[in-house]
Scaffold this active site. Structure first.
Site, PDB file in Angstrom:
ATOM      1  N   GLY B 484       0.809  -1.209   0.000  1.00  0.00           N
ATOM      2  CA  GLY B 484       0.000   0.000   0.000  1.00  0.00           C
ATOM      3  C   GLY B 484       0.840   1.257   0.000  1.00  0.00           C
ATOM      4  O   GLY B 484       0.343   2.356  -0.243  1.00  0.00           O
ATOM      5  N   GLY B 486       3.094   2.089  -2.107  1.00  0.00           N
ATOM      6  CA  GLY B 486       3.309   2.619  -3.449  1.00  0.00           C
ATOM      7  C   GLY B 486       4.687   2.347  -4.015  1.00  0.00           C
ATOM      8  O   GLY B 486       5.129   3.035  -4.932  1.00  0.00           O
ATOM      9  N   GLY B 709       7.342   6.038   5.274  1.00  0.00           N
ATOM     10  CA  GLY B 709       6.196   5.276   5.787  1.00  0.00           C
ATOM     11  C   GLY B 709       5.871   5.494   7.239  1.00  0.00           C
ATOM     12  O   GLY B 709       4.730   5.365   7.653  1.00  0.00           O
ATOM     13  N   GLU B 710       6.872   5.836   8.042  1.00  0.00           N
ATOM     14  CA  GLU B 710       6.657   5.926   9.485  1.00  0.00           C
ATOM     15  C   GLU B 710       6.627   7.354  10.007  1.00  0.00           C
ATOM     16  O   GLU B 710       6.077   7.616  11.081  1.00  0.00           O
ATOM     17  CB  GLU B 710       7.781   5.171  10.206  1.00  0.00           C
TER      18      GLU B 710
END
Lengths: 288, 757, 155
Positions: B484, B486, B709-710
């Site tokens: 998810g 990308g 992401g985080e």
């Protein structure tokens, strides 16, 4: 899920006859949304489900009766109640409550009878209808009976229904100018089972509250009328002091339980506050 | 640049909106059996007896498998990335409620489920420990002996150790903190706690194993296919090339699906029954697999008269649950950032990973960082408040500026700490000279900010292959899992940028260890940097080979022939292909075992922060977030639109961890193992949000980019706690910040504490 | 406990089909028999909406709906929305707004948005939140989802 049988009677009487007063593993199913949760978790493992989808269509109708009361057939979906023009015009509090009840998909499927008979104190429909003075009609193998909605509940997930009785309809009297509100209090996320439900209805006579009904749900083991809070409100002006007194009375009276939604002391504080807010909302329609 | 930096929809967008995207969940094979897991009902006990007779007798049950059956196939059936401590099915002992004890196999999952209900187990119950600080004492020991996997140097000293729950102790010493505390003008000390919560990917754990000719194929919803191959091969004593791991799209991962989760189980089951076996967990079962570490963080700071932090001591206890999983890495990798993004000369860090009798804890979107930021940014705000300094001004005075060494000794390079702070301040209107409206009556308003940072996991390797076909279209082979975030799209953009083709002309082959090369794993926001660099290098390698091909074909150097023409010229027809390949592994220096210091501890830094405005209902304690600003440094984004969604998505997840998500335990039993009672944010819980990527560049990243992401999780929790403090003057020190917690704090403040339940 | 499978006949994505199925199986399982995987059981409680299916054009939770109940009814799944080869306006808008990440919950959001736009062609923000409050997105793409629904409404 464990295999079971499903029968689909074509009439209410046949459905009743297929139920067994002694056999807890045989149960009726209407929308099934609540029952399936119990079946998936293994809390309930049926041998037979008596599906009510094919019983007479009249049981799914919402009709306006002569004195302005509404008769809501037990097989009406919650979505039907939400969309019904008579409900919207006559019982706006009920329509508003429907919008916060579970979600559109569940309301598309869940039926009024199931929502009342399930006995889960967190459900929204019982407190609202109880505050509106609703009565339930119940059919059994020999005779039918009727009772005030709040009398249906005997305890946590417990009703006074026999295992071979079915709710057929709920009758909601006309508001006749009475004010009503339902406050659903969720303490974790916006869409959640309530920590507390407070439903009120009352008449206003010469600036004072008259004939109030106060119903508490979710925080208590069953949907419960708050008699001392009603007494505190009766003939009182809806000012801050009276509302506080009523809130205090309710907080004192209610047998509040601790759970994942909050501790009992906290929920008593919520009740104190939300009883006040419910009366105010009933008066001015504000969604505080 | 035309392709890198382009905002195009994800390549798989059409497959996802039509419901046709491939997930492991969809997969069915002829002859397959479904496995349903029988789980421990006790938190800690010796396994005395398992009675499977009734289950086996049930019509339609193929077989019931226990730990002893697995031990016959795999003599040492223990797995784990840091410790070989987790049995495939319980042997001898159970260590948490929900631990897998047996599996019923049937062609019909309902039959397998019924069979599980008929299994019974007897345990000799042992006392259990749930709290991370209590677990420091050796009175209750979860593992009789520690078994580090041997992969990590800093775990070697724990090998064979008995009588302890400490699965890693990390220590850092910088400067002379004791002396600095003594001479500091002010000393502040606080303790903060975080709760156990979990990832809740909507595609619950699912894996399937399929015996093949002298080999085993594992289809799984997993973030680390290369690791799974290595670990399953190790367990079976096979060469890696006999294990093939395939991963399609994931319905969410968030760190839950790293390393081995169901894969060892399905592998063993399939080999025992010689049929394909699928195990698909329910949402409820996810509560017994992997969670986020609960923590206790004792933090102490010394501040001089100029408002500069001169010393900081951090003592962090990580509740790792029954099995170490990757917890020891969380303890170390995140441990060294626990003083926060501040320039402090004297630092002491003691970070402990502890075994307890809870569901194991591992990596969850931030790898421990959100727990640390929660503490150090709440603490930093309290200091500013106590010193009567504006919290933004206090941070400006103390943040790590570019080039300054972080506590570990590694310099902050390409780390936009100041830019993130200033972006938040600007978006929050902090610099306006308008007084903030704190409201009146029952509703009081407040605002707060918080910033955090993270090091990347290191040293790790990524390998990529770019295959250019004779018509000029390209296929990329990597073992990155697109769950998810990308990555498929971003990598295609990188390849396209290098080869000067359109992104849409690049196809991505999903992880299949027989086909796609090694990658350490899709975790820790490492993919875009590590694999992104490998992809760029592989594409450049392909480009160089194309140029060589052009030269062979006699095409004049320096002219820009399209690849299709080069192939045609060289092979006389549309034929041949060019394969570019590359590995990427950044340099790294292990922290010194004595001081915990290293001047090259990470290849890049991630910076993120949040600003929140809240309204607090003082009559109920209910908190409404009215505005949430997120800012992060992701270098130069490859796809800014996807990157912003990542940023706000991470913040939304952290909003849940801040306000509503908590696993409730009663005697080790999770009492709210469902989405009905474990509440994640829905559409009505989302405040108005602004998500901003600050202008930055990661010079060592592919086209200036790095992972994201985080980063959106870092600042959310303390920003909200700081805003609540600003609104009503109470400080919440434990997550989640429930309405009841705020109400209780308000009553405490008013001198009328609310009675306990 | 023995139970009898029964034959049910229904319209599935525009085609008449029939199959044998037992009463304890839910609609998601039924669809899987027809190789339709866009409706997915996730939370199993009707809260996340990943299992959304249209039955007689009304959205239901496939995980809380007995398969036998679709006998005689018309069932539409996400896979049918582009039956003519063109994405529906809602699907197109979800792509343009970037309204998903992992994509697991996306079919459910799309089908709920279809019911919303059928009943409220120009939905307010409140309408959007009301209809989509029974769908959860763990990747947190809610702002983009709201934008997508508005975009679809404009078309």
């Amino acid at each position: 899920m464990i295999p079971f049988d499903m029968v689909e009677p074509a009439s209410l009487q046949e459905a009743v006859s297929l139920l067994d007063p002694q056999e807890p593993t045989i149960r009726p199913v209407a929308g099934g949304t609540a029952l399936m949760l119990m079946m998936k978790s293994g809390v309930f493992q049926p041998t037979r489900l008596v599906c009510l989808h094919r019983i007479e269509p009249e049981h799914a109708r919402i009709t306006l009766v002569a004195d302005g009361a509404l008769r809501i057939g037990a097989m009406a979906t919650l979505r039907q109640v939400e969309k019904d023009a008579d409900v919207a015009a006559r019982l706006p509090v009920l329509k508003r409550a429907m919008r916060t009840l579970s979600n559109v998909r569940v309301r598309n499927v869940a039926r009024v009878g199931g929502a009342l008979a399930h006995g889960d104190p967190h459900m929204d429909l019982p407190p609202v209808l109880a505050a509106l003075g609703a009565r339930v009609a119940i059919a059994g193998p020999k005779q039918s009976r009727e009772m005030p909605l709040e009398d249906l509940y005997a305890g946590y997930y417990e009703t006074v229904l026999e295992k071979n009785e079915l709710i057929t309809a709920v009758m909601v009297p006309a508001l006749d100018g009475r004010k009503a509100a339902y406050m659903k209090v969720t303490s974790r996320t916006a869409d959640d089972w309530p920590s507390l439900g407070v439903a009120v209805s009352f008449a206003m006579k010469n600036g004072t509250i008259s004939d109030p009904v106060v119903v508490v749900s979710a925080a208590t083991a069953k949907v419960t009328r708050m008699k001392t809070a009603e007494a505190a409100l009766n003939n009182a002006a809806p000012d801050d002091a009276s509302l506080r007194r009523a809130g205090d009375a309710a907080a004192e009276e209610a047998e509040v339980l601790s759970d994942a939604h909050g501790s009992a002391p906290y929920k008593r504080e919520l009740l104190r506050v939300y009883l006040r807010r419910a009366v105010r909302q009933a008066l001015d329609g504000s969604a505080e | 640049m035309t392709e890198a930096g382009r905002e195009l929809p994800r390549l798989e967008a059409r497959a996802k909106v039509t419901g046709r995207a491939e997930y492991t969940h969809n997969l069915r094979l002829p002859g397959m059996l479904y496995g349903k897991v029988f789980r421990s009902t006790v938190p800690h006990g010796r396994l005395r007896r398992i009675d499977t007779a009734a289950a086996r007798a049930l019509d339609g049950v193929h077989r019931v498998i226990t730990g002893e059956d697995i031990r016959r196939l795999i003599p040492e059936p223990y797995y784990g990335p840091a410790f070989h401590d987790q049995p495939i099915l319980a042997l001898d002992k159970v260590r948490h409620v929900g631990e897998p004890v047996a599996v019923a196999l049937a062609a019909d999952p309902h039959v397998a489920e019924r069979a599980v209900q008929l299994i019974a187990a007897e345990y000799e119950e042992l006392p259990a420990v749930y709290d991370e600080v209590a677990a420091m004492r050796p009175d209750i020991v979860v593992h009789d002996m520690l078994k580090p996997a041997g992969t990590f140097a800093d775990l070697k000293h724990l090998k064979g150790r008995t009588g302890t729950n400490v699965a890693l102790d990390y220590h850092l010493r910088r400067g002379d903190p004791d002396e600095a505390f003594k001479s500091a003008a002010h000393v502040f000390e606080h303790t903060f706690k975080t709760q156990q919560c979990l990832h809740v990917p909507f595609e619950p754990f699912v894996a399937m194993a399929e015996p093949a000719d002298n080999a085993l194929v594992i289809h799984t919803s997993n973030q680390t296919p290369s690791f799974v191959r290595t670990e399953i091969a190790r367990l079976l004593g096979w060469p890696e090339n006999r294990v093939r791991v395939k991963v399609p799209y994931l319905g969410g991962g968030f760190g839950a699906k790293v390393y081995v989760k169901l894969e060892a189980l399905v592998a063993a089951l399939a080999l025992i029954v010689r049929r394909p076996v699928k195990v698909a967990l329910t949402m409820e079962e996810q509560f017994y697999v992997i969670t986020k570490h609960p923590t206790t963080f004792r933090i102490k700071s010394g501040v001089d008269t100029d408002g500069r932090i001169v010393a900081r001591a951090c003592e962090v206890f990580w509740n790792g649950g029954a099995y170490a999983d990757i917890g020891p890495r969380v303890t170390q990798k995140s441990g060294f950032t626990s003083p926060g993004p501040y320039d402090i000369d004297n630092v002491r860090i003691d970070s402990y990973e502890l075994y307890t009798n809870r569901t194991p804890a591992g990596a969850l979107r931030g790898f421990g960082i959100p727990q640390l930021v929660w503490a150090y940014e709440s603490h930093t705000d309290l200091i500013a408040r106590e010193l009567d300094v504006d919290p933004v001004a206090f941070r400006r005075r103390n943040i790590l500026r570019d080039g300054r060494p972080q506590a570990s000794g590694t310099a902050m390079k390409d780390a936009a700490v100041a830019e993130v702070l200033e972006t938040l301040a600007a978006r929050m209107g902090w610099n306006d000279n308008q007084p903030f409206d704190h409201g009146g009556g029952a509703i009081r308003r407040g605002r707060g900010i918080a910033i955090g940072f993270k090091a990347s996991i290191s040293p790790t390797t990524s390998v990529a292959i770019v295959n250019v076909s004779a018509d000029g279209s390209a296929v990329l082979y990597t073992s990155t899992v697109d769950m998810g975030q990308g990555s498929d799209t971003a990598y295609a953009q990188i390849v396209a940028e290098v080869l000067a083709v359109k992104t849409e002309a690049v196809r991505i082959v999903h992880p299949d260890t027989d086909v796609t090369p090694y990658d350490m794993g899709t975790l820790g926001s490492r993919s875009l940097f590590h694999m992104g660099n490998a992809v760029r290098l592989a594409a450049e390698d392909a480009l160089a080979k194309l140029r060589a091909l052009a030269a062979e074909a006699g095409l004049p150097e320096g002219t820009n022939y399209p690849p299709a023409e080069i192939f045609k010229k060289r092979f006389g027809m549309q034929a041949g292909n060019v394969i570019g390949a590359a590995s990427f592994m950044p340099t790294y220096k292990s922290p010194d075992p004595q001081t915990g210091l290293s001047d090259n501890v990470t290849p890049f830094w991630m910076i993120g922060g949040a600003g929140a405005e809240v309204a607090v209902d003082t009559e109920t304690g209910a908190v409404r977030v009215e505005k949430l600003v997120n800012a992060a440094d992701c270098g130069r984004p490859i796809n800014p639109a996807v990157a912003r969604t990542q940023l706000s998505g991470a913040a939304t997840m952290q909003l849940g961890f801040t306000l509503s998500e908590v696993m409730l335990l009663d005697g080790g039993q999770v009492t709210n193992a469902s989405l009905a009672d474990y509440k994640i944010p829905g559409i009505r819980d989302i405040p108005p949000m602004q998500s901003e990527l600050v202008a930055a560049e990661q010079h060592s990243g592919p086209f200036g980019a790095k992972g994201l992401g985080e980063s959106g999780t870092f600042g959310v929790s303390p920003a909200i706690a700081n805003a609540i403090h600003d609104a009503v003057g109470v400080r919440i020190t434990e997550l989640p910040i429930t309405a009841e917690a705020v109400f209780r704090a308000l009553r405490q403040q008013a001198g009328r504490p609310l009675e306990d339940a | 406990m023995m139970t009898t499978a029964r034959t049910i006949a229904f319209t599935l994505n525009g085609q008449q089909v029939s199959t044998m199925i037992e009463p304890h199986r839910n609609l998601v399982e039924l669809l899987q028999r027809f190789d339709l995987f866009g409706s997915r059981e996730s939370c199993g409680q009707g809260l996340c909406g990943c299992c959304t299916v249209l039955v007689d054009d009304v959205a239901v939770s496939g995980c809380l709906y007995f398969a036998v109940w679709v006998d005689g009814k018309s069932v539409t799944t996400v896979e049918h929305l582009d039956a003519d080869g063109t994405l529906s306006p809602v699907q197109q808008a979800f792509i343009e707004a970037g309204a998903f990440q992992c994509g697991y919950c996306t079919p459910g959001f799309i089908l709920m948005s279809h019911q919303l736009l059928k009943e409220h062609p120009n939905p307010s923000d409140d309408d959007i939140r009301h209809y989509l409050s029974g769908n959860l997105c763990r990747c947190g793409a809610y702002p983009e989802i709201i934008e997508a629904v508005k975009l679809a409404a404009k078309r």
